[in-house]
Write a protein that holds these residues in place. Sequence first.
Motif, PDB file in Angstrom:
ATOM      1  N   VAL A 106      51.024 -95.751  18.076  1.00  0.00           N
ATOM      2  CA  VAL A 106      50.749 -94.899  19.456  1.00  0.00           C
ATOM      3  C   VAL A 106      50.214 -93.490  18.800  1.00  0.00           C
ATOM      4  CG1 VAL A 106      51.784 -93.422  21.141  1.00  0.00           C
ATOM      5  CG2 VAL A 106      52.147 -95.823  20.972  1.00  0.00           C
ATOM      6  N   ASN A 107      51.045 -93.144  17.573  1.00  0.00           N
ATOM      7  CA  ASN A 107      50.641 -91.853  17.023  1.00  0.00           C
ATOM      8  C   ASN A 107      49.085 -91.849  16.526  1.00  0.00           C
ATOM      9  OD1 ASN A 107      50.732 -90.549  13.759  1.00  0.00           O
ATOM     10  ND2 ASN A 107      51.475 -89.368  15.343  1.00  0.00           N
ATOM     11  N   GLU A 108      48.829 -92.948  15.967  1.00  0.00           N
ATOM     12  CA  GLU A 108      47.631 -93.112  15.095  1.00  0.00           C
ATOM     13  C   GLU A 108      46.500 -93.049  16.242  1.00  0.00           C
ATOM     14  OE1 GLU A 108      48.698 -95.441  10.995  1.00  0.00           O
ATOM     15  OE2 GLU A 108      47.405 -96.340  12.453  1.00  0.00           O
ATOM     16  N   GLN A 109      46.669 -94.064  17.466  1.00  0.00           N
ATOM     17  CA  GLN A 109      45.841 -94.239  18.241  1.00  0.00           C
ATOM     18  C   GLN A 109      45.475 -92.987  19.185  1.00  0.00           C
ATOM     19  OE1 GLN A 109      45.525 -98.127  19.845  1.00  0.00           O
ATOM     20  NE2 GLN A 109      46.587 -99.068  18.058  1.00  0.00           N
ATOM     21  N   ASN A 110      46.635 -92.435  19.637  1.00  0.00           N
ATOM     22  CA  ASN A 110      46.781 -91.274  20.904  1.00  0.00           C
ATOM     23  C   ASN A 110      46.714 -89.998  20.323  1.00  0.00           C
ATOM     24  OD1 ASN A 110      46.533 -92.616  23.002  1.00  0.00           O
ATOM     25  ND2 ASN A 110      48.407 -92.163  23.685  1.00  0.00           N
ATOM     26  N   GLY A 111      47.146 -89.789  19.095  1.00  0.00           N
ATOM     27  CA  GLY A 111      47.384 -88.561  18.349  1.00  0.00           C
ATOM     28  C   GLY A 111      48.449 -87.661  18.738  1.00  0.00           C
ATOM     29  N   VAL A 112      49.250 -88.191  19.450  1.00  0.00           N
ATOM     30  CA  VAL A 112      50.482 -87.566  19.977  1.00  0.00           C
ATOM     31  C   VAL A 112      51.339 -87.195  18.890  1.00  0.00           C
ATOM     32  CG1 VAL A 112      51.750 -89.640  20.605  1.00  0.00           C
ATOM     33  CG2 VAL A 112      52.192 -87.462  21.997  1.00  0.00           C
ATOM     34  N   THR A 113      51.677 -85.867  18.663  1.00  0.00           N
ATOM     35  CA  THR A 113      52.612 -85.207  17.951  1.00  0.00           C
ATOM     36  C   THR A 113      54.019 -85.982  17.940  1.00  0.00           C
ATOM     37  OG1 THR A 113      51.470 -83.403  17.734  1.00  0.00           O
ATOM     38  CG2 THR A 113      53.678 -83.335  16.790  1.00  0.00           C
ATOM     39  N   THR A 114      54.655 -86.723  16.930  1.00  0.00           N
ATOM     40  CA  THR A 114      55.690 -87.365  17.303  1.00  0.00           C
ATOM     41  C   THR A 114      57.022 -86.846  16.315  1.00  0.00           C
ATOM     42  OG1 THR A 114      54.301 -89.254  17.884  1.00  0.00           O
ATOM     43  CG2 THR A 114      56.611 -89.621  17.252  1.00  0.00           C
ATOM     44  N   VAL A 115      58.047 -86.699  16.940  1.00  0.00           N
ATOM     45  CA  VAL A 115      59.333 -86.497  16.276  1.00  0.00           C
ATOM     46  C   VAL A 115      60.358 -87.466  16.497  1.00  0.00           C
ATOM     47  CG1 VAL A 115      61.050 -84.632  15.490  1.00  0.00           C
ATOM     48  CG2 VAL A 115      58.546 -83.985  16.217  1.00  0.00           C
ATOM     49  N   ILE A 116      60.664 -88.296  15.557  1.00  0.00           N
ATOM     50  CA  ILE A 116      61.779 -89.308  15.566  1.00  0.00           C
ATOM     51  C   ILE A 116      62.964 -88.754  14.780  1.00  0.00           C
ATOM     52  CG2 ILE A 116      62.472 -91.536  14.894  1.00  0.00           C
ATOM     53  CD1 ILE A 116      59.395 -92.155  14.498  1.00  0.00           C
ATOM     54  N   VAL A 117      64.139 -88.626  15.438  1.00  0.00           N
ATOM     55  CA  VAL A 117      65.277 -88.524  14.726  1.00  0.00           C
ATOM     56  C   VAL A 117      66.369 -89.514  14.583  1.00  0.00           C
ATOM     57  CG1 VAL A 117      67.456 -87.096  15.545  1.00  0.00           C
ATOM     58  CG2 VAL A 117      65.414 -85.921  15.831  1.00  0.00           C
ATOM     59  N   THR A 118      66.766 -89.588  13.455  1.00  0.00           N
ATOM     60  CA  THR A 118      67.721 -90.763  13.210  1.00  0.00           C
ATOM     61  C   THR A 118      68.738 -90.648  12.209  1.00  0.00           C
ATOM     62  OG1 THR A 118      67.367 -93.142  12.564  1.00  0.00           O
ATOM     63  CG2 THR A 118      65.899 -91.960  11.920  1.00  0.00           C
ATOM     64  N   HIS A 119      69.669 -91.311  11.896  1.00  0.00           N
ATOM     65  CA  HIS A 119      70.522 -91.445  10.698  1.00  0.00           C
ATOM     66  C   HIS A 119      69.985 -92.456   9.874  1.00  0.00           C
ATOM     67  CE1 HIS A 119      72.229 -94.604  13.186  1.00  0.00           C
ATOM     68  NE2 HIS A 119      72.723 -95.295  11.939  1.00  0.00           N
ATOM     69  N   ASP A 120      69.234 -93.219  10.420  1.00  0.00           N
ATOM     70  CA  ASP A 120      68.624 -94.456   9.375  1.00  0.00           C
ATOM     71  C   ASP A 120      67.697 -94.111   8.446  1.00  0.00           C
ATOM     72  OD1 ASP A 120      67.811 -97.130   8.480  1.00  0.00           O
ATOM     73  OD2 ASP A 120      67.341 -97.768  10.275  1.00  0.00           O
ATOM     74  N   PRO A 121      68.153 -94.082   7.057  1.00  0.00           N
ATOM     75  CA  PRO A 121      67.048 -93.499   5.975  1.00  0.00           C
ATOM     76  C   PRO A 121      65.887 -94.445   5.926  1.00  0.00           C
ATOM     77  CG  PRO A 121      69.276 -93.747   5.092  1.00  0.00           C
ATOM     78  CD  PRO A 121      69.476 -94.064   6.547  1.00  0.00           C
ATOM     79  N   SER A 122      65.997 -95.781   6.373  1.00  0.00           N
ATOM     80  CA  SER A 122      64.682 -96.674   6.232  1.00  0.00           C
ATOM     81  C   SER A 122      63.420 -96.427   7.133  1.00  0.00           C
ATOM     82  CB  SER A 122      65.219 -98.222   6.244  1.00  0.00           C
ATOM     83  OG  SER A 122      65.470 -98.277   7.897  1.00  0.00           O
ATOM     84  N   VAL A 123      63.968 -95.333   8.057  1.00  0.00           N
ATOM     85  CA  VAL A 123      62.683 -95.208   8.916  1.00  0.00           C
ATOM     86  C   VAL A 123      61.813 -94.369   8.103  1.00  0.00           C
ATOM     87  CG1 VAL A 123      62.237 -93.440  10.759  1.00  0.00           C
ATOM     88  CG2 VAL A 123      64.030 -95.034  11.089  1.00  0.00           C
ATOM     89  N   SER A 124      62.199 -93.806   6.982  1.00  0.00           N
ATOM     90  CA  SER A 124      61.282 -92.569   6.182  1.00  0.00           C
ATOM     91  C   SER A 124      60.204 -93.678   5.605  1.00  0.00           C
ATOM     92  CB  SER A 124      61.823 -92.293   4.932  1.00  0.00           C
ATOM     93  OG  SER A 124      62.559 -93.007   4.351  1.00  0.00           O
ATOM     94  N   GLU A 125      60.101 -95.148   5.667  1.00  0.00           N
ATOM     95  CA  GLU A 125      59.239 -96.195   5.122  1.00  0.00           C
ATOM     96  C   GLU A 125      58.111 -96.173   6.194  1.00  0.00           C
ATOM     97  OE1 GLU A 125      61.300 -99.861   4.262  1.00  0.00           O
ATOM     98  OE2 GLU A 125      62.675 -98.521   2.936  1.00  0.00           O
TER      99      GLU A 125
END
Length: 301
Positions: A200-219
Amino acid sequence: MTSVTPSPTPDVLCADLVRVYQSRGVEVQALQGLNLRVDPGELVAIVGESGSGKSTLLGILSGLDTPTAGTVRVAGHDLLALTPKQRVGFRRHDVGFVWQQTGRNLLPYLTVQQNIDAVTSIARTGSPAERAARSDELIALLGLEALRDRRPELLSGGQQQRAAIAVALANRPRVLFADEPTGELDDAASIDVLEALRSVNEQNGVTTVIVTHDPSVSEHVRRTVQIRDGRTSTETVRSTRTDEHGAEQVHAEEFAVLDRVGRLQLPAEFTAALGLHDRVRLALEPDQIAVRPDETQEPRP
Ligand SMILES: Nc1ncnc2c1ncn2[C@@H]1O[C@H](COP(=O)(O)OP(=O)(O)O)[C@@H](O)[C@H]1O
Ligand SMILES: [Mg+2]
């Protein structure tokens, strides 16, 4: 090699953000001078342990809560200067949210399609024909074609979160916030939802902020900001390069965050290795700043 990147007006800009909660006479400092900048079109993960202030930050960024001190701008608005009416407009038109609790994102008695339509009709974005086209576009973007007439109870957790992303985008927000969007999902469904956010971020260009305790999200994102004790402490930037054999190599580089007044957090393993505590010597060298033990102090392991 140095390259100068032009600075666009950021979509999220927090400076020295402080949020103190009073609970039964005890002060809790959830945010302690947090700085954050997210540029238009970026996809950023904010990762921190439970209790590090992530939900507090998103509450402020989404206009639900106000900080005790500091400044915050989102999608061109100074959130501390909004009137109550402007705040409602900001929440309705400028930002979208995906919450951790799948039940909080969708109305249970409406189908996926009706959930999307409910948002576009409240936000009054465009003519009925334009709204119908918008919902078709979102359903296709999130691969929900076969599920559009189902109510949330007939969807898996991952499908509910994909539907929640479609609902969050229905008002064409400039910034999308997601608080632990994979917190209630298994690994396969988590990957599915994170990849949906990325596409969605790539196709729509919407600025996206994901908050998480899961370090694997950084992949799944290019930039990850670590939050520790209510402050942004380090940032990891991932990039892909093609090596001499033509294979793609992912590089992850970690940076310390230097705030506007020059503060940074030294990693605990560095200070422990040299027994640094309380007081250190700083020296400016031609291309670096050295941090050395104060030799008049006893090192502390
Ligand atoms: N409404 C509240 N009243 C008092 N303390 C709170 C409140 N909300 C959060 N806190 C405290 O603020 C700190 C940060 O919480 P939170 O932002 O929810 O962290 P995270 O989302 O990273 O787990 C925690 O110590 C939490 O207990
Ligand atoms: Mg939280």
